[in-house]
Design an enzyme around this catalytic site. Structure first.
Site, short mmCIF file in Angstrom:
data_model
loop_
_atom_site.label_atom_id
_atom_site.label_comp_id
_atom_site.label_asym_id
_atom_site.label_seq_id
_atom_site.Cartn_x
_atom_site.Cartn_y
_atom_site.Cartn_z
N GLU A 1 7.72 102.32 -11.01
CA GLU A 1 8.34 102.92 -12.19
C GLU A 1 8.10 102.06 -13.43
O GLU A 1 8.38 100.84 -13.42
CB GLU A 1 9.85 103.07 -11.96
CG GLU A 1 10.57 103.87 -13.02
CD GLU A 1 10.19 105.33 -13.01
OE1 GLU A 1 10.17 105.93 -14.09
OE2 GLU A 1 9.92 105.87 -11.92
N ASP B 1 5.76 107.21 -10.21
CA ASP B 1 6.40 108.39 -10.81
C ASP B 1 5.85 108.68 -12.20
O ASP B 1 5.72 109.85 -12.58
CB ASP B 1 7.91 108.18 -10.87
CG ASP B 1 8.64 109.42 -11.38
OD1 ASP B 1 8.36 110.51 -10.86
OD2 ASP B 1 9.48 109.29 -12.28
N ASP B 2 5.50 107.66 -12.97
CA ASP B 2 4.99 107.89 -14.32
C ASP B 2 3.65 108.61 -14.28
O ASP B 2 3.37 109.48 -15.11
CB ASP B 2 4.82 106.56 -15.07
CG ASP B 2 6.12 105.80 -15.13
OD1 ASP B 2 7.08 106.32 -15.69
OD2 ASP B 2 6.18 104.68 -14.58
N LYS C 1 17.23 105.64 -11.55
CA LYS C 1 16.41 106.54 -10.71
C LYS C 1 17.03 106.69 -9.33
O LYS C 1 17.06 107.79 -8.76
CB LYS C 1 14.99 105.98 -10.58
CG LYS C 1 14.15 106.09 -11.83
CD LYS C 1 13.46 107.43 -11.92
CE LYS C 1 12.51 107.48 -13.11
NZ LYS C 1 11.75 108.72 -13.19
#
Length: 618
Positions: free
Chosen positions: A280, A303-304, A209
């Site tokens: 993450e 982010d998920d 990432k």
């Protein structure tokens, strides 16, 4: 405010993003400052942050005592890239560790070796070939890397905080050499992509990432930090593996788990008060709880939950445009969602908020928006009759009284739900490969939409709910298709192409991070996330979306990120959250017009140019 004026405001945010798309020469503040180094000779060549390899000029070779340590030919950046690409093609097969090692993993090995010896060159290659190498450093290959990380581990990259470090984290953060860190990606390895609990090996996802933060957003690579929080693993194979690199104990839970994460957050924000932390691949059980626990106190996002939701919203709005309708028709879309984990619930919440905003943003609008979703998990359709339904999924449980009218009941199969609802969109966030079976896709042929959309968003590729070939061959050529992992376009014959859109989180999270950093916003607000999604939705031209292209090419990622960051900054200013960055204080930031915000973003994006190195004794 009237519903009409709200719709105008929503549409104006799209127009605002389109107006950002101006053409300027690319410049950076970061790349042109001379750098003071306190080492010479082989020490420089062995330091990936300062090594230029064969690109050192003759004057630098004299200044840094490198003359004679390198071949005499000084090579240009282009020559170095060409030489690396030739070597990669030659070594690709030879780098494989036997038949079980894929070509993509071999490419990862070669790229990783370049990263170890010359960081600037690594990012030059990654940016120049982003479409080819994003799937190697990120999904889907990063999943394979995480699975094999114990055997791939060579050079430490990032930091590891474990349950055994409780009480020591505040001092541990000072072991990291960088005085300034702008971006941290942290994972506990509990749910890596759709691969489950990979324990300490999950650090590969944080590294991947951050590679994209550097390549796409221009975050300085010397100011990023991948972090693994090792609280144990429930993966029995890893617990029994004598070569496993992490703690060989079952995962902490409850208050013990929270105590570790709390200590970590306090430690990193004490040393770097302005850092942004991206969570993450935390399991659903903790993803929402940790987000709610920290989001109003720290500059962080998940982010998920939020990034996946934003990319999905942009795609859903694009699908409405692909039907030839205005985006404000989104609240009329019937959406069947397969999957009720952190990603699925995150998308549902964001989509409901977007619909409610378009409908007037009141309680009635919110209730009306909720009626557009049918959620199916491993036990079938979720209704009010379901016992022990997860609290996060409960708002989307269908009401019992309406089920009779639709011919559905609690636990109805995905195929039954699709057949009865006739949805405009079939959205997969289940992590179950092949879930959109022939029966399910055949049922979608009865959709009332002129152009039904299929979003097979689960990663990695093996977990995709269906392939584009299956979607176009069974449902028809007119379908809009998007996936989480990359697939090739499908040749439909007669000169027609079935476009495979990758709904990749990399369209948004780099811009969200960069925009938050440059705005100096105290938090990452819902409005900032919404502005990012709307900007991405408006990026494609009308001609493109009518062809079924709802996401842009990855090759444009630097420009996409620039637009998204600018939209995030504008929203932070509008919400009075912006506190400025470096010399640009909040007052000056508020004076910038749209074009000046774009210039401000551009000027603060790091570019992989070799700096002039000046030697100075300690």
């Amino acid at each position: 405010m009237s519903n009409f004026s709200r719709q105008i405001r929503f549409s104006s945010s799209i127009i605002r993003c389109l107006q950002y798309r101006i053409s300027r020469s690319f410049t950076t503040i970061e790349g042109h400052r001379p750098t003071i180094v306190h080492k010479q000779g082989l020490d420089i060549l062995h330091d990936p942050w300062f090594n230029k390899g064969t690109a050192f000029s003759m004057t630098e070779r004299d200044r840094l005592e490198l003359r004679g340590l390198l071949p005499p030919n000084v090579m240009s950046n282009e020559q170095q890239i060409d030489r690396f690409m030739a070597d990669l093609k030659r070594l690709e097969v030879n780098a494989r560790d036997g038949p079980s090692d894929t070509n993509s993993l071999a490419k990862w090995r070669i790229l990783n070796r370049l990263h170890d010896r010359n960081e600037t060159m690594y990012y030059k290659v990654l940016i120049a070939k982003i479409e080819e190498y994003a799937p190697i450093v990120y999904t889907p290959t990063v999943g394979l890397v995480c699975q094999k990380y114990g055997g791939l581990f060579r050079r430490p990259r990032g930091m590891y905080f474990s349950a055994a470090d409780r009480g020591e984290m505040m001092s541990m953060v000072y072991n990291w050499p960088a005085e300034q860190v702008d971006m941290i990606v942290v994972t506990d390895g509990s749910r890596i992509l759709g691969l489950g609990d990979l324990g300490v090996q999950g650090i590969g996802i944080a590294i991947g990432k951050l590679d994209l933060y550097v390549a796409a957003a221009g975050i300085n690579p010397q100011r990023v930090l991948p972090i693994m929080i090792d609280v144990g693993t429930n993966n029995e194979a890893l617990l029994k593996d004598p070569l496993y690199l992490g703690l060989q104990q079952h995962r902490l839970d409850g208050e013990e788990y929270l105590a570790v994460i709390d200590e970590f957050m306090e430690a990193v924000f004490t040393r770097w008060p302005h850092v942004i932390v991206q969570f993450e691949d935390f399991q659903s059980k903790w993803a929402f709880k940790l987000l709610q626990r920290y989001r109003n106190s720290y500059r962080m996002f998940n982010d998920d939950v939020q990034g996946t939701a934003g990319v999905a919203i942009a795609g859903l709005l694009g699908a409405v445009r692909a039907q030839g309708k205005p985006m404000i028709d989104f609240p009329k879309q019937k959406i069947v969602v397969a999957g009720a984990g952190s990603a699925g619930i995150g998308v549902l919440n964001a989509a409901r908020k977007t619909m409610a905003r378009m409908l007037g943003n009141n309680e009635l609008a919110y209730e009306s928006a909720g009626s557009q979703f049918w959620v199916v998990d491993a036990n079938g359709l979720i209704t009010e009759e379901r016992e022990n339904v997860d609290d996060d999924a409960k708002p989307f449980a269908r009401k019992t009284k309406e089920m009779g009218r639709q011919g559905l009941k609690e636990g109805a199969s995905l195929a039954e739900v699709v057949r009865e609802v006739k949805p405009d969109v079939l959205l997969g966030l289940s992590a179950v490969g092949g879930l959109f079976s022939k029966e399910v896709l055949e049922a979608l042929k009865g959709s009332t939409s002129t152009r039904p959309a299929i979003f097979a968003m689960s990663n990695p590729t093996t977990n995709a709910e269906c392939t584009p070939e299956e979607a176009f061959s069974i449902v028809g050529e007119n379908v809009v298709f998007a996936s989480g992992s990359p697939f090739a376009d499908v040749d439909l014959g007669n000169g027609h192409i079935g476009h495979c859109n990758q709904g990749n989180n990399m369209y948004l999270f780099p811009g969200i991070g960069l925009g938050t950093l440059l705005s100096g916003s105290r938090i990452v607000s819902d409005g900032m996330l919404q502005a990012a999604a709307e900007c991405l939705a408006g990026y494609m031209t009308e001609e493109e979306v009518l062809k079924g292209i709802i996401y842009p090419s990855i090759s444009s990622i630097r420009d996409i990120t620039k637009q998204v960051a600018a939209a995030v900054i504008s929203e932070a200013i509008e919400e009075d959250l912006a506190e400025g960055y470096r010399e640009m204080d909040a007052r000056e930031l508020r004076k910038l017009n749209k074009d000046e915000i774009i210039s401000y973003v551009e000027d603060n994006m790091w570019s992989p140019e070799y700096p002039t190195l000046i030697y100075k004794k300690d």
